[in-house]
Write a protein that holds these residues in place. Sequence first.
Motif, PDB file in Angstrom:
ATOM      1  N   PHE A  70      -1.518  62.317  39.321  1.00  0.00           N
ATOM      2  CA  PHE A  70      -1.720  61.909  37.928  1.00  0.00           C
ATOM      3  C   PHE A  70      -2.852  60.890  37.786  1.00  0.00           C
ATOM      4  O   PHE A  70      -3.729  61.029  36.933  1.00  0.00           O
ATOM      5  CB  PHE A  70      -0.425  61.322  37.362  1.00  0.00           C
ATOM      6  N   GLY A  71      -2.841  59.823  38.600  1.00  0.00           N
ATOM      7  CA  GLY A  71      -3.852  58.778  38.478  1.00  0.00           C
ATOM      8  C   GLY A  71      -5.255  59.303  38.686  1.00  0.00           C
ATOM      9  O   GLY A  71      -6.192  58.937  37.964  1.00  0.00           O
ATOM     10  N   ALA A  72      -5.425  60.187  39.685  1.00  0.00           N
ATOM     11  CA  ALA A  72      -6.737  60.762  39.964  1.00  0.00           C
ATOM     12  C   ALA A  72      -7.196  61.647  38.813  1.00  0.00           C
ATOM     13  O   ALA A  72      -8.360  61.616  38.402  1.00  0.00           O
ATOM     14  CB  ALA A  72      -6.684  61.571  41.256  1.00  0.00           C
ATOM     15  N   ARG A  73      -6.255  62.443  38.265  1.00  0.00           N
ATOM     16  CA  ARG A  73      -6.630  63.355  37.182  1.00  0.00           C
ATOM     17  C   ARG A  73      -6.972  62.580  35.910  1.00  0.00           C
ATOM     18  O   ARG A  73      -7.928  62.899  35.206  1.00  0.00           O
ATOM     19  CB  ARG A  73      -5.499  64.352  36.928  1.00  0.00           C
ATOM     20  N   LEU A  74      -6.159  61.549  35.594  1.00  0.00           N
ATOM     21  CA  LEU A  74      -6.454  60.707  34.436  1.00  0.00           C
ATOM     22  C   LEU A  74      -7.811  60.023  34.616  1.00  0.00           C
ATOM     23  O   LEU A  74      -8.577  59.873  33.662  1.00  0.00           O
ATOM     24  CB  LEU A  74      -5.355  59.658  34.252  1.00  0.00           C
ATOM     25  N   GLY A  75      -8.118  59.640  35.848  1.00  0.00           N
ATOM     26  CA  GLY A  75      -9.379  58.961  36.116  1.00  0.00           C
ATOM     27  C   GLY A  75     -10.605  59.805  35.839  1.00  0.00           C
ATOM     28  O   GLY A  75     -11.704  59.267  35.658  1.00  0.00           O
ATOM     29  N   GLN A  76     -10.453  61.126  35.794  1.00  0.00           N
ATOM     30  CA  GLN A  76     -11.575  61.996  35.471  1.00  0.00           C
ATOM     31  C   GLN A  76     -11.748  62.186  33.970  1.00  0.00           C
ATOM     32  O   GLN A  76     -12.686  62.849  33.522  1.00  0.00           O
ATOM     33  CB  GLN A  76     -11.403  63.354  36.157  1.00  0.00           C
ATOM     34  N   ALA A  77     -10.826  61.606  33.180  1.00  0.00           N
ATOM     35  CA  ALA A  77     -10.903  61.713  31.714  1.00  0.00           C
ATOM     36  C   ALA A  77     -11.326  60.404  31.067  1.00  0.00           C
ATOM     37  O   ALA A  77     -11.422  60.324  29.844  1.00  0.00           O
ATOM     38  CB  ALA A  77      -9.547  62.157  31.156  1.00  0.00           C
ATOM     39  N   VAL A  78     -11.564  59.358  31.870  1.00  0.00           N
ATOM     40  CA  VAL A  78     -11.862  58.039  31.314  1.00  0.00           C
ATOM     41  C   VAL A  78     -13.338  57.906  30.940  1.00  0.00           C
ATOM     42  O   VAL A  78     -14.167  58.721  31.354  1.00  0.00           O
ATOM     43  CB  VAL A  78     -11.482  56.918  32.316  1.00  0.00           C
ATOM     44  N   SER A  79     -13.640  56.873  30.181  1.00  0.00           N
ATOM     45  CA  SER A  79     -15.009  56.569  29.784  1.00  0.00           C
ATOM     46  C   SER A  79     -15.283  55.100  30.064  1.00  0.00           C
ATOM     47  O   SER A  79     -14.726  54.226  29.408  1.00  0.00           O
ATOM     48  CB  SER A  79     -15.218  56.864  28.287  1.00  0.00           C
ATOM     49  N   SER A  80     -16.122  54.826  31.031  1.00  0.00           N
ATOM     50  CA  SER A  80     -16.447  53.439  31.368  1.00  0.00           C
ATOM     51  C   SER A  80     -17.078  52.669  30.212  1.00  0.00           C
ATOM     52  O   SER A  80     -16.753  51.505  29.981  1.00  0.00           O
ATOM     53  CB  SER A  80     -17.365  53.400  32.591  1.00  0.00           C
ATOM     54  N   PRO A  81     -18.004  53.279  29.425  1.00  0.00           N
ATOM     55  CA  PRO A  81     -18.577  52.524  28.304  1.00  0.00           C
ATOM     56  C   PRO A  81     -17.539  52.102  27.269  1.00  0.00           C
ATOM     57  O   PRO A  81     -17.747  51.134  26.552  1.00  0.00           O
ATOM     58  CB  PRO A  81     -19.587  53.509  27.701  1.00  0.00           C
ATOM     59  N   ASN A  82     -16.417  52.829  27.203  1.00  0.00           N
ATOM     60  CA  ASN A  82     -15.374  52.505  26.231  1.00  0.00           C
ATOM     61  C   ASN A  82     -14.269  51.639  26.821  1.00  0.00           C
ATOM     62  O   ASN A  82     -13.227  51.445  26.185  1.00  0.00           O
ATOM     63  CB  ASN A  82     -14.768  53.788  25.657  1.00  0.00           C
ATOM     64  N   LEU A  83     -14.485  51.134  28.014  1.00  0.00           N
ATOM     65  CA  LEU A  83     -13.480  50.317  28.685  1.00  0.00           C
ATOM     66  C   LEU A  83     -13.569  48.879  28.195  1.00  0.00           C
ATOM     67  O   LEU A  83     -14.090  48.007  28.865  1.00  0.00           O
ATOM     68  CB  LEU A  83     -13.679  50.381  30.201  1.00  0.00           C
ATOM     69  N   SER A  84     -13.069  48.615  26.978  1.00  0.00           N
ATOM     70  CA  SER A  84     -13.091  47.279  26.411  1.00  0.00           C
ATOM     71  C   SER A  84     -14.544  46.815  26.278  1.00  0.00           C
ATOM     72  O   SER A  84     -15.493  47.560  26.516  1.00  0.00           O
ATOM     73  CB  SER A  84     -12.283  46.331  27.302  1.00  0.00           C
ATOM     74  N   ALA A  85     -14.735  45.586  25.834  1.00  0.00           N
ATOM     75  CA  ALA A  85     -16.084  45.021  25.745  1.00  0.00           C
ATOM     76  C   ALA A  85     -16.712  44.938  27.133  1.00  0.00           C
ATOM     77  O   ALA A  85     -17.935  45.017  27.289  1.00  0.00           O
ATOM     78  CB  ALA A  85     -16.026  43.641  25.100  1.00  0.00           C
ATOM     79  N   TYR A  86     -15.861  44.804  28.135  1.00  0.00           N
ATOM     80  CA  TYR A  86     -16.324  44.737  29.526  1.00  0.00           C
ATOM     81  C   TYR A  86     -17.097  45.997  29.912  1.00  0.00           C
ATOM     82  O   TYR A  86     -18.223  45.929  30.414  1.00  0.00           O
ATOM     83  CB  TYR A  86     -15.118  44.543  30.439  1.00  0.00           C
ATOM     84  N   GLY A  87     -16.503  47.154  29.676  1.00  0.00           N
ATOM     85  CA  GLY A  87     -17.151  48.404  30.055  1.00  0.00           C
ATOM     86  C   GLY A  87     -18.448  48.640  29.309  1.00  0.00           C
ATOM     87  O   GLY A  87     -19.434  49.112  29.883  1.00  0.00           O
ATOM     88  N   ALA A  88     -18.444  48.317  28.010  1.00  0.00           N
ATOM     89  CA  ALA A  88     -19.659  48.507  27.221  1.00  0.00           C
ATOM     90  C   ALA A  88     -20.789  47.611  27.725  1.00  0.00           C
ATOM     91  O   ALA A  88     -21.946  48.025  27.798  1.00  0.00           O
ATOM     92  CB  ALA A  88     -19.361  48.207  25.749  1.00  0.00           C
ATOM     93  N   TRP A  89     -20.437  46.378  28.084  1.00  0.00           N
ATOM     94  CA  TRP A  89     -21.442  45.431  28.605  1.00  0.00           C
ATOM     95  C   TRP A  89     -21.974  45.903  29.955  1.00  0.00           C
ATOM     96  O   TRP A  89     -23.178  45.897  30.193  1.00  0.00           O
ATOM     97  CB  TRP A  89     -20.805  44.049  28.717  1.00  0.00           C
ATOM     98  N   VAL A  90     -21.074  46.331  30.833  1.00  0.00           N
ATOM     99  CA  VAL A  90     -21.492  46.813  32.150  1.00  0.00           C
ATOM    100  C   VAL A  90     -22.444  47.995  32.003  1.00  0.00           C
ATOM    101  O   VAL A  90     -23.505  48.044  32.634  1.00  0.00           O
ATOM    102  CB  VAL A  90     -20.259  47.204  32.994  1.00  0.00           C
ATOM    103  N   CYS A  91     -22.108  48.948  31.154  1.00  0.00           N
ATOM    104  CA  CYS A  91     -22.877  50.185  31.044  1.00  0.00           C
ATOM    105  C   CYS A  91     -24.141  50.041  30.202  1.00  0.00           C
ATOM    106  O   CYS A  91     -24.892  51.004  30.062  1.00  0.00           O
ATOM    107  CB  CYS A  91     -21.995  51.296  30.475  1.00  0.00           C
ATOM    108  N   SER A  92     -24.374  48.857  29.639  1.00  0.00           N
ATOM    109  CA  SER A  92     -25.626  48.639  28.916  1.00  0.00           C
ATOM    110  C   SER A  92     -26.708  48.078  29.822  1.00  0.00           C
ATOM    111  O   SER A  92     -27.843  47.854  29.393  1.00  0.00           O
ATOM    112  CB  SER A  92     -25.398  47.686  27.731  1.00  0.00           C
ATOM    113  N   ALA A  93     -26.412  47.868  31.105  1.00  0.00           N
ATOM    114  CA  ALA A  93     -27.415  47.391  32.064  1.00  0.00           C
ATOM    115  C   ALA A  93     -28.490  48.461  32.265  1.00  0.00           C
ATOM    116  O   ALA A  93     -28.239  49.658  32.094  1.00  0.00           O
ATOM    117  CB  ALA A  93     -26.756  47.052  33.393  1.00  0.00           C
ATOM    118  N   ASP A  94     -29.679  48.035  32.628  1.00  0.00           N
ATOM    119  CA  ASP A  94     -30.799  48.978  32.750  1.00  0.00           C
ATOM    120  C   ASP A  94     -30.672  49.909  33.947  1.00  0.00           C
ATOM    121  O   ASP A  94     -31.091  51.062  33.889  1.00  0.00           O
ATOM    122  CB  ASP A  94     -32.121  48.208  32.838  1.00  0.00           C
ATOM    123  N   THR A  95     -30.119  49.405  35.051  1.00  0.00           N
ATOM    124  CA  THR A  95     -30.008  50.229  36.260  1.00  0.00           C
ATOM    125  C   THR A  95     -28.581  50.175  36.795  1.00  0.00           C
ATOM    126  O   THR A  95     -27.794  49.287  36.439  1.00  0.00           O
ATOM    127  CB  THR A  95     -30.949  49.735  37.369  1.00  0.00           C
TER     128      THR A  95
END
Length: 336
Positions: A70-95
């Motif tokens: 279950f955990g592995a399968r759910l992990g393929q449906a997640v979105s890092s940019p939508n992971l709280s303000a943390y994920g959005a900030w992380v994924c806005s980095a240039d590289t």
Amino acid sequence: MATRLSGVTRASSLGPISEFMDRHGGSIARVLRDVDLPFALLDQPEIIVPLREQFRLLERAARETGDACFGARLGQAVSSPNLSAYGAWVCSADTLRQAMRRAHAGLGTMLQTSTNLYVAREGTSVRWSIEFVEPETDGRHHNELLGVGYMMDLIRVYAGPKWRPHVVRTALPVGTPRRELESIFATNVSNGHAMASITFDAALLNASRHRVAQSTAGEQPQAEPPVPKNGDTLATFATVVELALHEGYPRIDWVAEKLGTTRRSLQRLLSTQGTSFNALVEDVLYRQAKKLLADASLPVIDIALRLGYTDPAHFTRAFRRWAGVTPTTYRVSHSA
């Protein structure tokens, strides 16, 4: 021996668990009832939850759906940019390199404690690992593989949606069947390691964003209350009391159980901090009441019910004790 309290995490780290379970024939409502967690987790992803309770929720969800992965399968449906303000900030980095640095720097303050990220160079490859420093074991492997899913999704922000790692290493026992996990991750899986990790080409570290992050957080993280630091006893207690408010007036046995301790140990810990459970609850209620009163559209009676008072008069008396005025008077005087 000192009592060790559970770490904490935002409910957002569960990703789209409700929709995911609906598609796989499970009931998230039944799971939440069974693990005694509030339904507010589903529509208020900023809520902070003890990490051990997330482990338990994932374990129960796996049984509900009959999915050992279950955990592995759910992990393929997640979105890092939508992971709280943390994920959005992380994924806005240039590289990718910068994004991983942000992930390491902000994890313990913005999203989740009792969790470590490690990166190591291995020739022309990079190994990125995740470790949960929690005594709880039930559901741990589901949470580890969910974490791997977020790590993979973050890399895909820079490497493209079809990217996959060279290998996924897990902390599952040696001999655990790998075929299903290899199908989910679309790569080789190796079990029996100290912590879960993924290995990928080091050249990707300099890759630029391949797709636009789904949130518009920008270069600076959005204003969001930090999660309690490891070892900050009072702040950790307060977040679990706030969680309890979604189920009514906080009960000490419920709070202690969610933190992985006992009523007596909880009382003793609070005593060493110069306070008591009742005093802590009153402090949390007062802070929450002031925040809710700032919303002029909320009737005082609704605020009283949200804070666990069955009789609005009891709330009014309590608020007068805290602030020296009634809730209505406080609201008028602070309306500017």
